[in-house]
Structure formats: structure tokens, C-alpha cells
Design a protein around this motif. Structure first.
Motif, PDB file in Angstrom:
ATOM      1  N   THR A 565       3.859 -40.356  32.134  1.00  0.00           N
ATOM      2  CA  THR A 565       2.920 -39.445  31.699  1.00  0.00           C
ATOM      3  C   THR A 565       2.221 -39.837  30.677  1.00  0.00           C
ATOM      4  N   ASP A 566       1.014 -39.367  30.510  1.00  0.00           N
ATOM      5  CA  ASP A 566      -0.127 -39.920  29.696  1.00  0.00           C
ATOM      6  C   ASP A 566      -0.511 -38.542  29.076  1.00  0.00           C
ATOM      7  N   TYR A 567      -0.571 -38.319  27.781  1.00  0.00           N
ATOM      8  CA  TYR A 567      -1.328 -37.047  27.349  1.00  0.00           C
ATOM      9  C   TYR A 567      -2.068 -37.369  25.916  1.00  0.00           C
ATOM     10  N   TRP A 568      -3.067 -36.491  25.450  1.00  0.00           N
ATOM     11  CA  TRP A 568      -3.793 -36.704  24.226  1.00  0.00           C
ATOM     12  C   TRP A 568      -4.064 -35.303  23.787  1.00  0.00           C
ATOM     13  N   ILE A 569      -3.937 -35.115  22.563  1.00  0.00           N
ATOM     14  CA  ILE A 569      -4.574 -33.819  21.877  1.00  0.00           C
ATOM     15  C   ILE A 569      -5.298 -34.036  20.928  1.00  0.00           C
ATOM     16  N   THR A 570      -6.482 -33.535  20.865  1.00  0.00           N
ATOM     17  CA  THR A 570      -7.658 -33.335  19.841  1.00  0.00           C
ATOM     18  C   THR A 570      -7.910 -32.042  19.162  1.00  0.00           C
ATOM     19  N   TYR A 571      -8.168 -32.313  17.793  1.00  0.00           N
ATOM     20  CA  TYR A 571      -8.335 -31.170  17.187  1.00  0.00           C
ATOM     21  C   TYR A 571      -9.570 -31.353  15.877  1.00  0.00           C
ATOM     22  N   SER A 572     -10.630 -30.667  16.029  1.00  0.00           N
ATOM     23  CA  SER A 572     -11.962 -31.052  15.074  1.00  0.00           C
ATOM     24  C   SER A 572     -12.291 -29.860  14.323  1.00  0.00           C
ATOM     25  N   PHE A 573     -12.439 -29.546  13.188  1.00  0.00           N
ATOM     26  CA  PHE A 573     -13.051 -28.734  12.217  1.00  0.00           C
ATOM     27  C   PHE A 573     -14.484 -29.068  11.867  1.00  0.00           C
ATOM     28  N   VAL A 574     -15.200 -28.365  12.168  1.00  0.00           N
ATOM     29  CA  VAL A 574     -16.721 -28.839  11.600  1.00  0.00           C
ATOM     30  C   VAL A 574     -17.146 -27.700  10.842  1.00  0.00           C
ATOM     31  N   ASP A 575     -17.724 -27.798   9.506  1.00  0.00           N
ATOM     32  CA  ASP A 575     -18.376 -26.816   9.006  1.00  0.00           C
ATOM     33  C   ASP A 575     -20.036 -27.564   8.832  1.00  0.00           C
ATOM     34  N   SER A 576     -20.823 -26.924   9.485  1.00  0.00           N
ATOM     35  CA  SER A 576     -22.260 -27.614   9.621  1.00  0.00           C
ATOM     36  C   SER A 576     -23.318 -26.235   9.409  1.00  0.00           C
ATOM     37  N   LYS A 577     -24.265 -26.574   8.390  1.00  0.00           N
ATOM     38  CA  LYS A 577     -25.156 -25.718   8.267  1.00  0.00           C
ATOM     39  C   LYS A 577     -26.486 -26.380   7.904  1.00  0.00           C
ATOM     40  N   ARG A 578     -27.660 -26.135   8.533  1.00  0.00           N
ATOM     41  CA  ARG A 578     -28.869 -26.718   8.436  1.00  0.00           C
ATOM     42  C   ARG A 578     -30.081 -25.955   8.697  1.00  0.00           C
ATOM     43  N   SER A 579     -31.205 -26.255   8.175  1.00  0.00           N
ATOM     44  CA  SER A 579     -32.416 -25.544   8.551  1.00  0.00           C
ATOM     45  C   SER A 579     -33.149 -26.537   9.498  1.00  0.00           C
ATOM     46  N   PHE A 580     -33.718 -25.925  10.556  1.00  0.00           N
ATOM     47  CA  PHE A 580     -34.172 -27.031  11.482  1.00  0.00           C
ATOM     48  C   PHE A 580     -35.092 -26.017  12.353  1.00  0.00           C
ATOM     49  N   ASN A 581     -35.766 -26.809  13.224  1.00  0.00           N
ATOM     50  CA  ASN A 581     -36.715 -25.967  14.164  1.00  0.00           C
ATOM     51  C   ASN A 581     -37.371 -24.820  13.806  1.00  0.00           C
TER      52      ASN A 581
END
Length: 719
Positions: A565-581
Motif C-alpha cells: 500500500t502506498d498513500y499520501w495526504i496533502t493539506y494546504s492553507f492559502v490566504d490570498s488577496k490581490r487587485s488584478f484584471n
């Protein structure tokens, strides 16, 4: 009397021998002054010598006279030689400090922001074959990388989004050469895929930030794909799938190999069986031809050449919110890519790389009565030189040049706007090992653009420190520039680079069967492009917007606890704000969910000759602007995105694989945003159409057969 004479004679001889010897002594330590026991100390071309004691001291006699060479040898340390004079009765050696030898096996490596997927890497995160067998990926390179930390799943797009940045902020390279238009052209709500087959590659390098000075023009990330070297055998590979089929044939010997392949894809038959939420007039279809060749040159050289051409398109009816009208969108795309590269090792440990690549993308889009022809070309020339000056110091020097023509044409009106940019870059990067536990990488990249009439300089640095045998701590910082998208630059050629600064702190723990990675980051944006109007018809474009992205991500992979058995777990927290387009104030972009989770599990049933795979993806939803709430931007969020995918691979014979996969098994109605009418209806409500999936699920069945003359081809390793 005779006895007395014999005694005196022996005494005289002993005294003579004693006065004829030299006693050599001293102390031997490591770089930090810690005693080294067991060091071999001897005089060159003699049997005179000893080993150091527990406290690092040593002492031994020698009858040799005159100038001699004293050698110190100890496993894992550099040998040391000093000259001594043995004409004295005692030779006291000043403190000797041995320097630890640094090799690929014992040295710390830079890991901040970087993940390698190579069979040769000691800290493997994903192997190339993981791309094929990740259930949710459906054989797409980006689908597999979307299960890694720092990435966000944007289900109706299909491209790679990294740490609050949009997909255009990821630079994609093949064998070090930049790939123009690496994704297939799409329209409406139809997700795209990368153009290249994952089986073409032997390994990948994926950076979520703070990447090498060798790469540029990417505010967020660099993805470097490395093609296979010489093929090991001649063979044929046949694939039959629910969406098409293909065949590739390889001819190989010890010095050269060549692989030619052809594929045809048509989703029409599949969509007739599985009802779609999008009304296709003509289902997506494409064909491609590809050739890849490798040849050894001399003792250490390898020449690689590859060329690819493809053509495809689709027609679909796009509904207009608030009305019964539909617009017919007709897309046709032609694409070609070719490259050649050569690398070799010269005298005095210089490694040379040269390459040239060419990309051409032609889109013909008919949106109702509006017909647009868009042409995008990229020529990339590159040369690098790498040298290990010692086991502690190595450097890379590089020069590259881009030629980048772009044009847009309104076919019926015969109106054309275009530009042709030429960009030149020079870069250097130095690695210095203070010892086997501490390494510094410093880099500098300079660039110039003829169209924007701008010069810029990007300093970058990384530092890594080994913590024990299995852990290490890394820090990376740097500046990154990227010119705006072509469809913006063609409107305003005076647009300048956007800028981004990266700060990354990384902890990596790796031992056989286990990998744990934790990373926190901060990324600033300046000079982002804003405009008025819409993305298809922007006006008043200018640099000047800003933003940031910050957060933390975790990755854990276990291939040892559970058998097969092979397994992986990923968690990401991203706080992103921008003025664009079109957003003049800072907002959370729709492509940057805050919480992202991925779980991938694969179990191989030996007796059944099968592998069962499961992957689950989650994020907390996508922001969008709802005019029914208020006039503010990005004032609403969709429900969470969830996708459970399953796959099953069966090997009835060693050279035959039957692969079945299904995405979104539970049939969750994932929504990625809404398209609103321009004006409210009679009740004052702005009507909307959800941007969702083409169908609740996607089912894939494929049969893959490998044919070889010597019958040694075995697909078991492909699971």
C-alpha cells in the motif's frame, strides 16, 4: 668476561637503535575540533604508522631519515598530506584537522519550495508513474500534481494553480526548454489538459516557489519535465480507450533509439452514451503525431530531438443568462512543438548543455458572428555550463534568448494587431557546502525585453541545514518577474513586468518508506495588470495593482506501514488577496480557495494481479461576484468542492493492462461559479447560470498492450 662483553655489546646496540629512531606524535581532530579516533596515519611508501587513539592523539617511531610525507586517511573525510623532517629525535606535529568529504549520499539538499519526482532522487515525492495511476488525474500530468501541497483544484479549468497565483504564473519546461502553450486550447466551461504524454518523461522537478535562477518569467512556480534517455528495447505499444486510441513504436540499440507515436481522440461516442450538461454541436476531438529520438555522442554526450504536431477542436452552444438565446462557439486549434538539446561532459569536469525549441499555436475561434484568429509563437535558445570546482563549491552559468511573435486578427473585418518581443537573459547560480549539514545556494538572473524596453535583476538564495540523519530545515527567498499575458500586451505594448517576492521556510523529514514535509510561505505581488471592460475586450490597461499570498502546507507519504500500500495526504492553507484584471480593490481570487485537501491511496493485490486506487480532493469553495447581494466584488462563495475518484488496474498478462477509472463517484454537483445577466429581470433579480461539471462523473476504460520481439516487455512496473 665474555658474558660482560656480550651484555655491554647488546646495551650499546639498543642505545644506538634508540638514538637512530624518530618519535612522531600529534593530535588529529575534525573541523570543529572534535577528536577523531581510528584515523590511519603513515609515512608514504613505508610500513611505518599507527592509528589515532580515542582522544585523537597518536605516536609512533620510525627509522626513516630526512624529509618524508606523512599521510592521514579516514573514511568519510578528505585525505591530508604534510611534509615532515625525520632527522630529529621527536617530531611534534601541530594539530591536524580533517575536512569531511561531501558526496551526494551524505550531503544536505535544498528542499524549500521544491519537490522532485525522479527515480534517482533520494527524497522522492512523486514518481513519474504516479501520474498515470492517480485516479483523479486520468493520465494528465497536472491532475497528479494537483494532489501535491501548494496547489489548488479548479475543476472547470484543468491547469495548475499554485499558492494563490493563476495558471499563467507557472512556467513549464521540457529538458530545460520553455514550452509555449503547454495546455490544449479550450473554451467555455470545458477543462483543458497538458498536451504531452506522461510516459514521455523520466522525472519531474516541481517548485512551489523560490525556484532556481535558471528559470524565469513565472511569478509562482516552475515545473521542469525531463524526457527519457535511451530506450532499453525495441517495442510497440497499443492503446484502446473509450475516448480514442493510439500506437507508438520504438526502435533501440545501445547507442540510439527513436519512438514514433500517433493518437486519435474523439469524445463523440462517449458523450452519446453519457449525458452531458453542456450542449455540444461537435464533441471535443483531436489527433497528434510525435517523434522522439536519442543518440549517444562520444563518451559522455547525449543528443535528444523531439517534435510534435496536433490538431483539434470542438463546437458547443453557450446559453446566455436571463434569455432563451444561445451562442454557437466554434474552436479549432493547431499546435506544433519541436526541440533539440545536447549535453556532454568536457575535460576538468565541465558539463555543457545547449538547446533550441520552437512552439507555434494557432487558434481560430468563432463566437457567433465574431471570428478571431490568434497566433502565438515562441523560439527559445539556451546554453549552460556547470562545473564542480570541488566537493564544496559548484556553479552554473547560463545565457538564453527568446523570440516571441504574437498576433490577433478579426477575420471578417481584416483587422490585425501584433507585436514581436525579444528577451535575453543571463543567469548564474552557486552552491557552497560549509559542511555536509549546511549548504548555501545563491543565484542571480538578469533580463531585458525589447518591447517593454525594460531591464531587471532577480537575486535569489536558499539555505538548508541538516537536522540529524533524516530531517532538514530550509529557507528560500528571491525576486521574480513576469511579463503580462500576450492578449494584454498586444493591446498596450508599454506594459511592464509584474513582480513577486518569495519567502519560504521548509522542514523535510525523509526515511525509507516515509516522507513528511511542512512549509510556510509569504509571497507579495506588485505591478499586476488592471483594466476596464471585460477580459475579452480590455481597455485602459496599466500596471500598478498589488497583492499577497501567505499560508502553510503539509505533505505526508507512507509506503511502508501497510503491505503493498502506498498513500499520501496533502493539506494546504492559502490566504490570498490581490487587485488584478477588472478588480480595482483587493479580493480573494476565484482560483485560490483557502483550504485544500487531497488523499491518494493505492493498494496492489498480488494474487489478483490488480491495483486499486482511490483519491479524494476537497476545497472550501470558490469566490464569485453576485450582483444580487451588493455591488462589491467577490462577495459570495460556492459550496465546497469534493471529488472521490476510484481506479482499478488489472494485468491478465505481463504485457497487458486493463485500466478502469471513474471520477466523482458519488456524483456531487460541484459548482465553480456563476455567469450573470447584464441587466435584472422584471423582479429586479440578475439571473444566472452555474459553471459546473460537464457531467456528474467521467468514466474511463483503457486497454494497453506492449509488444516486443524478445518478449521481455513487462507492464507490471507501470503500476
Amino acid at each position: 668476561m665474555k658474558a660482560t662483553f656480550l651484555f655491554l655489546t647488546l646495551l650499546f646496540l639498543q642505545v644506538s637503535i634508540a638514538f637512530g629512531q624518530s618519535i612522531i606524535s600529534g593530535q588529529i581532530n575534525d573541523e570543529k575540533g572534535v577528536a577523531l579516533p581510528g584515523v590511519n596515519i603513515f609515512i608514504k611508501d613505508s610500513f611505518d604508522g599507527t592509528s589515532s587513539k580515542l582522544d585523537g592523539s597518536f605516536e609512533f617511531p620510525t627509522e626513516l631519515k630526512g624529509n618524508q610525507i606523512l599521510i592521514f586517511q579516514f573514511l568519510g573525510f578528505k585525505s591530508k598530506e604534510i611534509e615532515i623532517n625525520c632527522d630529529q629525535e621527536t617530531v611534534k606535529i601541530p594539530e591536524i584537522r580533517l575536512i569531511e568529504m561531501i558526496t551526494e549520499m551524505n550531503a544536505v539538499t535544498i528542499s524549500a519550495g521544491a519537490m522532485q519526482a525522479s527515480d534517482q532522487s533520494k527524497s522522492v515525492i512523486l514518481k513519474p508513474l504516479d501520474i498515470v495511476t492517480t485516479p483523479s488525474a486520468m493520465g494528465d500530468i497536472m491532475g497528479a500534481f494537483q494532489t501535491l501541497p501548494g496547489t489548488s483544484t479548479v475543476g472547470n479549468d484543468g491547469r495548475l494553480f499554485v499558492r494563490g497565483g493563476d495558471a499563467s504564473e507557472v512556467g513549464i519546461y521540457i529538458d530545460g526548454m520553455r514550452v509555449g502553450n503547454a495546455y490544449g486550447t479550450t473554451t467555455g466551461n470545458v477543462p483543458t489538459r497538458t498536451r504531452f504524454n506522461p510516459n514521455l518523461f523520466k522525472g519531474t522537478f516541481f517548485s512551489t516557489g523560490g525556484y532556481s535562477a535558471e528559470y524565469g518569467q513565472a511569478l509562482s512556480s516552475a515545473l521542469a519535465l525531463n524526457t527519457k534517455d535511451l530506450s532499453i528495447r525495441s517495442q510497440g505499444d497499443l492503446s484502446l480507450m473509450t475516448v480514442g486510441g493510439g500506437y507508438s513504436h520504438t526502435l533501440a540499440n545501445e547507442k540510439q533509439s527513436i519512438t514514433a507515436s500517433a493518437n486519435y481522440f474523439n469524445l463523440g461516442p462517449y458523450q452519446q452514451l453519457i449525458k452531458q450538461k453542456v450542449d455540444f454541436e461537435q464533441a471535443p476531438r483531436s489527433w497528434d503525431l510525435e517523434v522522439a529520438a536519442q543518440k549517444k555522442t562520444g563518451k559522455n554526450g547525449l543528443l535528444k530531438v523531439m517534435a510534435r504536431t496536433e490538431s483539434g477542436g470542438m463546437k458547443l452552444w453557450q446559453p446566455l443568462p436571463g434569455t432563451d438565446k444561445r451562442i454557437l462557439v466554434d474552436l479549432r486549434n493547431d499546435y506544433s512543438y519541436a526541440q533539440a538539446n545536447w549535453r556532454t561532459i568536457l575535460k576538468k569536469d565541465w558539463m555543457i548543455f545547449t538547446g533550441i525549441s520552437y512552439s507555434k499555436n494557432l487558434d481560430n475561434i468563432a463566437y457567433d458572428s465574431l471570428k478571431v484568429e490568434r497566433s502565438n509563437q515562441l523560439i527559445h535558445m539556451k546554453a549552460t555550463a556547470t562545473k564542480d570546482f570541488s566537493d564544496r563549491l559548484s556553479a552554473k552559468f547560463g545565457l538564453e534568448h527568446f523570440i516571441h511573435p504574437f498576433s490577433e486578427k478579426l477575420v471578417e473585418e481584416n483587422q490585425v494587431r501584433n507585436y514581436k518581443d525579444q528577451e535575453t537573459y543571463a543567469f548564474t547560480e552557486w552552491d557552497y557546502y560549509f559542511n555536509k549539514s549546511l549548504v548555501l545556494r545563491s543565484g542571480l538572473r538578469a533580463g531585458i525585453s525589447t518591447v517593454s524596453d525594460q531591464k531587471w535583476l532577480d537575486p535569489r538564495a536558499s539555505l538548508a541545514y541538516q537536522l540529524g540523519d533524516k530531517g532538514q530545515l530550509s529557507f528560500a527567498a528571491g525576486k521574480f518577474h513576469q511579463l503580462p499575458l500576450e492578449n494584454y500586451r498586444v493591446v498596450n505594448t508599454n506594459l511592464q513586468n509584474s513582480e513577486s517576492d518569495h519567502l519560504i521556510l521548509n522542514y523535510l523529514f525523509s526515511k525509507e518508506g516515509f516522507t513528511f514535509r511542512a512549509e510556510t510561505f509569504y509571497k507579495s505581488y506588485d505591478g499586476l495588470v488592471t483594466f476596464e471592460g471585460s477580459e475579452t475586450a480590455p481597455i485602459n490597461l496599466e500596471n500598478g495593482a498589488s497583492g499577497y499570498a501567505k499560508g502553510v502546507d503539509f505533505f505526508f507519504r507512507d509506503r511502508k506501514t501497510f503491505k503493498e500500500t502506498d498513500y499520501w495526504i496533502t493539506y494546504s492553507f492559502v490566504d490570498s488577496k490581490r487587485s488584478f484584471n477588472q478588480f480595482q480593490t483587493r479580493v480573494q481570487p476565484s482560483f485560490a480557495p483557502k483550504h485544500n485537501l487531497s488523499v491518494v491511496v493505492k493498494h496492489f493485490f498480488v494474487n489478483l494481479k490488480s491495483q486499486l486506487g482511490m483519491s479524494f480532493s476537497y476545497n472550501d469553495g470558490y469566490t464569485y461576484s453576485d450582483p444580487n447581494v451588493d455591488n462589491s466584488a467577490m462577495n459570495a462563495k460556492t459550496k465546497s468542492f469534493q471529488n472521490l475518484s476510484l481506479s482499478w488496474s488489472y494485468l491478465p498478462k505481463p504485457n497487458l493492462i486493463i485500466h478502469l477509472a471513474c471520477t466523482n463517484v458519488l456524483g456531487r454537483d460541484n459548482v465553480f461559479g456563476y455567469t450573470y445577466s447584464q441587466t435584472p429581470n422584471e423582479t429586479g433579480v440578475f439571473e444566472s447560470i452555474p459553471q459546473g461539471q460537464l457531467a456528474p462523473r467521467f468514466l474511463f476504460l483503457g486497454v494497453f498492450l506492449t509488444l516486443s520481439k524478445d518478449k521481455t516487455a513487462n507492464n507490471l512496473n507501470n503500476l
